[in-house]
Design a protein around this motif. Structure first.
Motif, PDB file in Angstrom:
ATOM      1  N   GLU A  61       0.828  -1.206   0.000  1.00  0.00           N
ATOM      2  CA  GLU A  61       0.000   0.000   0.000  1.00  0.00           C
ATOM      3  C   GLU A  61       0.864   1.258   0.000  1.00  0.00           C
ATOM      4  O   GLU A  61       0.623   2.198  -0.762  1.00  0.00           O
ATOM      5  CB  GLU A  61      -0.931   0.007   1.211  1.00  0.00           C
ATOM      6  CG  GLU A  61      -2.021  -1.050   1.184  1.00  0.00           C
ATOM      7  CD  GLU A  61      -2.778  -1.154   2.500  1.00  0.00           C
ATOM      8  OE1 GLU A  61      -3.652  -2.024   2.609  1.00  0.00           O
ATOM      9  OE2 GLU A  61      -2.470  -0.372   3.410  1.00  0.00           O
ATOM     10  N   VAL A  62       1.880   1.247   0.867  1.00  0.00           N
ATOM     11  CA  VAL A  62       2.764   2.423   0.962  1.00  0.00           C
ATOM     12  C   VAL A  62       3.540   2.621  -0.337  1.00  0.00           C
ATOM     13  O   VAL A  62       3.673   3.742  -0.849  1.00  0.00           O
ATOM     14  CB  VAL A  62       3.725   2.267   2.152  1.00  0.00           C
ATOM     15  CG1 VAL A  62       4.745   3.404   2.153  1.00  0.00           C
ATOM     16  CG2 VAL A  62       2.955   2.269   3.460  1.00  0.00           C
ATOM     17  N   MET A  63       4.078   1.502  -0.915  1.00  0.00           N
ATOM     18  CA  MET A  63       4.842   1.600  -2.157  1.00  0.00           C
ATOM     19  C   MET A  63       3.978   2.114  -3.305  1.00  0.00           C
ATOM     20  O   MET A  63       4.427   2.915  -4.125  1.00  0.00           O
ATOM     21  CB  MET A  63       5.413   0.222  -2.507  1.00  0.00           C
ATOM     22  CG  MET A  63       6.595  -0.206  -1.642  1.00  0.00           C
ATOM     23  SD  MET A  63       8.048   0.845  -1.913  1.00  0.00           S
ATOM     24  CE  MET A  63       8.459   0.417  -3.602  1.00  0.00           C
ATOM     25  N   GLN A  64       2.736   1.645  -3.371  1.00  0.00           N
ATOM     26  CA  GLN A  64       1.852   2.110  -4.433  1.00  0.00           C
ATOM     27  C   GLN A  64       1.601   3.615  -4.321  1.00  0.00           C
ATOM     28  O   GLN A  64       1.558   4.325  -5.329  1.00  0.00           O
ATOM     29  CB  GLN A  64       0.536   1.339  -4.382  1.00  0.00           C
ATOM     30  CG  GLN A  64       0.664  -0.100  -4.848  1.00  0.00           C
ATOM     31  CD  GLN A  64      -0.598  -0.901  -4.641  1.00  0.00           C
ATOM     32  OE1 GLN A  64      -1.439  -0.525  -3.833  1.00  0.00           O
ATOM     33  NE2 GLN A  64      -0.738  -1.999  -5.363  1.00  0.00           N
ATOM     34  N   GLU A  65       1.420   4.084  -3.094  1.00  0.00           N
ATOM     35  CA  GLU A  65       1.222   5.519  -2.893  1.00  0.00           C
ATOM     36  C   GLU A  65       2.469   6.302  -3.309  1.00  0.00           C
ATOM     37  O   GLU A  65       2.367   7.355  -3.945  1.00  0.00           O
ATOM     38  CB  GLU A  65       0.882   5.800  -1.435  1.00  0.00           C
ATOM     39  CG  GLU A  65      -0.465   5.241  -0.999  1.00  0.00           C
ATOM     40  CD  GLU A  65      -0.716   5.364   0.492  1.00  0.00           C
ATOM     41  OE1 GLU A  65      -1.788   4.931   0.951  1.00  0.00           O
ATOM     42  OE2 GLU A  65       0.182   5.883   1.188  1.00  0.00           O
ATOM     43  N   LEU A  66       3.651   5.758  -2.954  1.00  0.00           N
ATOM     44  CA  LEU A  66       4.903   6.438  -3.303  1.00  0.00           C
ATOM     45  C   LEU A  66       5.129   6.461  -4.814  1.00  0.00           C
ATOM     46  O   LEU A  66       5.591   7.451  -5.375  1.00  0.00           O
ATOM     47  CB  LEU A  66       6.079   5.752  -2.608  1.00  0.00           C
ATOM     48  CG  LEU A  66       6.144   5.908  -1.078  1.00  0.00           C
ATOM     49  CD1 LEU A  66       7.301   5.099  -0.514  1.00  0.00           C
ATOM     50  CD2 LEU A  66       6.306   7.371  -0.696  1.00  0.00           C
ATOM     51  N   VAL A  67       4.798   5.348  -5.486  1.00  0.00           N
ATOM     52  CA  VAL A  67       4.977   5.286  -6.938  1.00  0.00           C
ATOM     53  C   VAL A  67       4.080   6.309  -7.626  1.00  0.00           C
ATOM     54  O   VAL A  67       4.494   6.989  -8.569  1.00  0.00           O
ATOM     55  CB  VAL A  67       4.678   3.862  -7.443  1.00  0.00           C
ATOM     56  CG1 VAL A  67       4.514   3.856  -8.961  1.00  0.00           C
ATOM     57  CG2 VAL A  67       5.799   2.925  -7.043  1.00  0.00           C
ATOM     58  N   GLN A  68       2.829   6.419  -7.153  1.00  0.00           N
ATOM     59  CA  GLN A  68       1.932   7.408  -7.739  1.00  0.00           C
ATOM     60  C   GLN A  68       2.475   8.822  -7.565  1.00  0.00           C
ATOM     61  O   GLN A  68       2.403   9.649  -8.478  1.00  0.00           O
ATOM     62  CB  GLN A  68       0.540   7.288  -7.108  1.00  0.00           C
ATOM     63  CG  GLN A  68      -0.184   5.989  -7.442  1.00  0.00           C
ATOM     64  CD  GLN A  68      -0.356   5.787  -8.931  1.00  0.00           C
ATOM     65  OE1 GLN A  68      -0.654   6.731  -9.654  1.00  0.00           O
ATOM     66  NE2 GLN A  68      -0.151   4.564  -9.398  1.00  0.00           N
ATOM     67  N   GLN A  69       3.034   9.090  -6.369  1.00  0.00           N
ATOM     68  CA  GLN A  69       3.645  10.399  -6.128  1.00  0.00           C
ATOM     69  C   GLN A  69       4.849  10.617  -7.052  1.00  0.00           C
ATOM     70  O   GLN A  69       5.039  11.696  -7.611  1.00  0.00           O
ATOM     71  CB  GLN A  69       4.063  10.520  -4.669  1.00  0.00           C
ATOM     72  CG  GLN A  69       2.900  10.515  -3.687  1.00  0.00           C
ATOM     73  CD  GLN A  69       3.361  10.519  -2.254  1.00  0.00           C
ATOM     74  OE1 GLN A  69       4.536  10.752  -1.970  1.00  0.00           O
ATOM     75  NE2 GLN A  69       2.434  10.248  -1.336  1.00  0.00           N
ATOM     76  N   LEU A  70       5.682   9.545  -7.228  1.00  0.00           N
ATOM     77  CA  LEU A  70       6.865   9.643  -8.085  1.00  0.00           C
ATOM     78  C   LEU A  70       6.474   9.922  -9.528  1.00  0.00           C
ATOM     79  O   LEU A  70       7.047  10.794 -10.188  1.00  0.00           O
ATOM     80  CB  LEU A  70       7.674   8.342  -7.989  1.00  0.00           C
ATOM     81  CG  LEU A  70       8.870   8.209  -8.957  1.00  0.00           C
ATOM     82  CD1 LEU A  70       9.899   9.296  -8.676  1.00  0.00           C
ATOM     83  CD2 LEU A  70       9.493   6.826  -8.848  1.00  0.00           C
ATOM     84  N   LEU A  71       5.481   9.171 -10.032  1.00  0.00           N
ATOM     85  CA  LEU A  71       5.051   9.369 -11.415  1.00  0.00           C
ATOM     86  C   LEU A  71       4.517  10.783 -11.628  1.00  0.00           C
ATOM     87  O   LEU A  71       4.771  11.406 -12.657  1.00  0.00           O
ATOM     88  CB  LEU A  71       3.970   8.345 -11.765  1.00  0.00           C
ATOM     89  CG  LEU A  71       4.444   6.890 -11.910  1.00  0.00           C
ATOM     90  CD1 LEU A  71       3.260   5.971 -12.115  1.00  0.00           C
ATOM     91  CD2 LEU A  71       5.433   6.766 -13.057  1.00  0.00           C
TER      92      LEU A  71
END
Length: 655
Positions: A548-558
């Protein structure tokens, strides 16, 4: 339904002055329902509104900042409490006895005399103790919780208010509740409740709240419930009350009364006031208990066992408060003899501090044990919790009897070892503590055992009782004390079975030596199986939370990559265009212009390649996370399909 303006309308200081002078303030109420019974309208939260002659009904965000800047927050709070008290009296006259919550700015706890002023309002309106709850957000913040704040909270409590820890979130769940801070209620945060069914960290926070509530005899209220599934999940896990659009929206007092109080004289009649029998030989304690409980309960008092037995002839108590040592005998003699009946909750009080006294009280059927001298606040909280506990047990009794009969009939057809193998098979598809406990209780019922079970993770503790659904405060205490006593710990006719993260209590160990030996043989295997499956569940939660945390971070990165790429490309294009446009001004030769143009093209191509690489990396990370989620979903254990019955209709024996 009320028509409420937004916060875009500006309100002046003159408007605020007029609001106080001309009584523009009013309150609306959102209902709260008990999650343990069907006819469960049990309270409401009051929200302040301002009836502006031009802007209409305004929500707090539109006027509270100005009220605060004018240092009138205390005056507004006192006025809101008075309005709520008036409405409470009106409901009381109709036979409705509910609790009303009011959100209060925590800064007022720093003001001397604040508690005294509010207490005076309650006294003037003759509102009984503990019927108004004051909600404070951020009470546990270390920088805020000063000695002055602690004293203010205690003063408010002594004046008759309940104190609520509002906004209990995932962050709050990691903080310990101080023993010396008066808190009667935990209110789960709206965002936590909204994500309760989808995020493991929210479930852990909810379990932490329930555990603290059991330890300190507090009420738990969930705000923001919007669907039946969330309400059912909270009810199964011991939450006391629910609030949200699923139950009702904020309404004016008249609407609340007409909608929820119609027929309330039947739902909340005197028959619902619990009967309490107090058996205490100390006159001061006896009078204190009688005075404190008589407003809300039907109370009968006596100072000896003989008087208690006489009272039982024409008085059927729901709760018995009894001293461990009395002039003509011991309290356990009455509780353990069966004279009180099956549906009576017993609270023992005593000056004895030894753990042996607690065990003795528990073995005699005690639901709780309070040491003298005790806080009347503590006792009132435990009485309230005991009443809720009984409501749950009554609601569940019929369903439990029916389900247990079905379980017994089913398991009696299965061989002894087949039961254990089937239990192992069943727990493989369990994904949380509730499902594990349900399978364990199904197995226990088949063996004629009465059990309770506790699960412990790094941040939360969850406990369940086979008969009542949730463990009593005494059982929670027993688990805490005995979890380090080795794999098997026997006392009287009970047995505690421990592993690192799982413990269960067998409450009716067989007297027969052969049956007892068989029990000792298989309980060790059971706890190891439960421990292994629970460890796997905890590991899965860690993976889910990390995902969950990684998915949120990836969305922020993109998002950042896309914004940054666009800005850099636009900047380089502008520089390139400006440089080319200035060639004629610089009076460069054709060879010099070609040289500079070539450099610019190389820079643009290099930037484009770098941006392409960044996007490819981001896309790769996103693909890995999606693939990880897919792989995890495929690895989830599926519940096995129902096995076909043989021609004779009976199940196939495994052994």
């Amino acid at each position: 339904m009320e028509s409420v303006s937004g916060i875009s309308k500006e309100i002046s200081s003159d408007d605020v002055e007029k609001a106080f002078a001309e009584d523009w303030f009013t309150v609306v109420y959102q209902p709260q329902f008990s999650l343990s019974r069907d006819t469960g309208f049990t309270g409401a939260e009051a929200f302040v509104r301002l009836k502006h002659p031009e802007h209409g009904l305004m929500i707090p965000g539109a006027f509270l900042p100005m009220v605060d800047s004018m240092h009138k927050m205390r005056e507004l709070t006192e006025r809101v409490v008075a309005l709520v008290a008036n409405d409470w009296i009106a409901l009381s006259e109709q036979g409705t006895d509910i609790n009303v919550a009011i959100n209060v700015d925590r800064s007022l706890l720093h003001i001397d005399g604040f508690g005294k002023a509010l207490g005076k309002t309650l006294k003037q309106h003759k509102v009984p103790r503990q019927k108004i709850t004051l909600e404070f957000t951020g009470l546990l913040e270390p920088d805020f919780l000063s000695e002055t704040v602690r004293k203010s909270l205690m003063e408010l409590h002594l004046k008759g208010f309940c104190i609520s820890l509002d906004g209990f979130s995932v962050a709050e769940s990691s903080q310990s509740l101080p023993d010396d801070v008066v808190i009667d209620e935990i209110k789960l945060d709206r965002d936590l409740v909204k994500s309760l069914l989808t995020k493991e960290r929210c479930k852990d926070a909810m379990r932490s709240a329930m555990h603290n509530a059991n330890r300190f005899s507090m009420r738990v209220v969930a705000v923001g419930i919007e669907d039946e599934e969330t309400a059912d999940f909270l009810a199964r896990n011991g939450c006391d009350r629910g609030q949200g659009y699923y139950f009702g929206t904020p309404e004016e007092f008249s609407t609340l009364r007409d909608t929820y109080v119609e027929g309330a004289d039947e739902r909340h009649s005197g028959a619902e006031r619990a009967n309490i029998l107090i058996v205490e030989d100390d006159v001061q304690y006896l009078n204190l208990l009688n005075e404190s409980l008589s407003d809300n309960y039907n109370v009968r008092t006596t100072d000896c066992l003989r008087g208690a037995r006489e009272a039982l002839q024409d008085f059927s108590p729901d709760i018995v408060i009894i001293d461990l040592n009395l002039p003509d005998g011991r309290g356990v003699d009455l509780s353990g003899s069966g004279e009180l009946g099956d549906n009576v909750s017993t609270i023992f009080i005593s000056g004895a501090k030894e753990f042996a006294s607690r065990l003795e009280a528990y073995e005699a059927g005690g639901m709780d044990f309070i040491e003298k001298p005790f806080s009347i606040r503590e006792l009132m909280a435990k009485i309230r919790q005991m009443a809720t506990y009984q409501l749950r047990s009554r609601d569940m009794s019929d369903r439990n009897k029916e389900s247990q009969q079905m379980v017994m009939r089913s398991l009696q057809q299965t061989a002894y070892y087949g039961d254990i193998v089937q239990f192992f098979k069943n727990i493989l598809v369990c994904t949380d503590e509730e499902q594990l406990s349900r399978e364990f209780f199904r197995f226990s019922a088949g063996k004629g055992l009465r059990t309770a079970i506790e699960f412990r993770s790094k941040n939360t503790v969850s406990s369940y009782d086979q008969d009542m659904g949730v463990c009593s405060p005494t059982e929670v205490n027993i688990f805490e004390v005995l979890k380090e006593k080795g794999r098997l710990y026997e006392f009287a006719q009970r047995m505690m079975v421990n592993d690192d993260h799982v413990s269960f209590l067998v409450k009716n160990v067989p007297v027969d030596s052969v049956e007892k030996g068989e029990l000792r043989d298989y309980v060790a295997v059971l706890v190891e199986a439960l421990e292994a499956r629970y460890r796997e569940i905890l590991r899965q939660r860690i993976v889910n939370e990390a995902t969950e945390v990684m998915q949120e971070l990836v969305q922020q990165l993109l998002s950042l990559v896309n914004v940054d790429s666009g800005e850099k490309k636009e900047l380089l294009d502008d520089y390139s265009m400006e440089l080319k446009m200035s060639f004629h001004v610089l009076q460069l030769t054709l060879e010099q212009e070609n040289y500079l143009t070539d450099i610019i093209e190389k820079m643009l191509n290099h930037n484009e390649a770098a941006e392409k690489s960044t996007v490819e990396i981001s896309n790769t990370v996103e693909y890995i996370l999606k693939q990880m989620a897919t792989d995890l979903a495929e690895l989830e254990v599926k519940a096995p399909a129902a096995e076909e019955e043989s021609a004779g209709g009976s199940t196939v024996e495994l052994f």
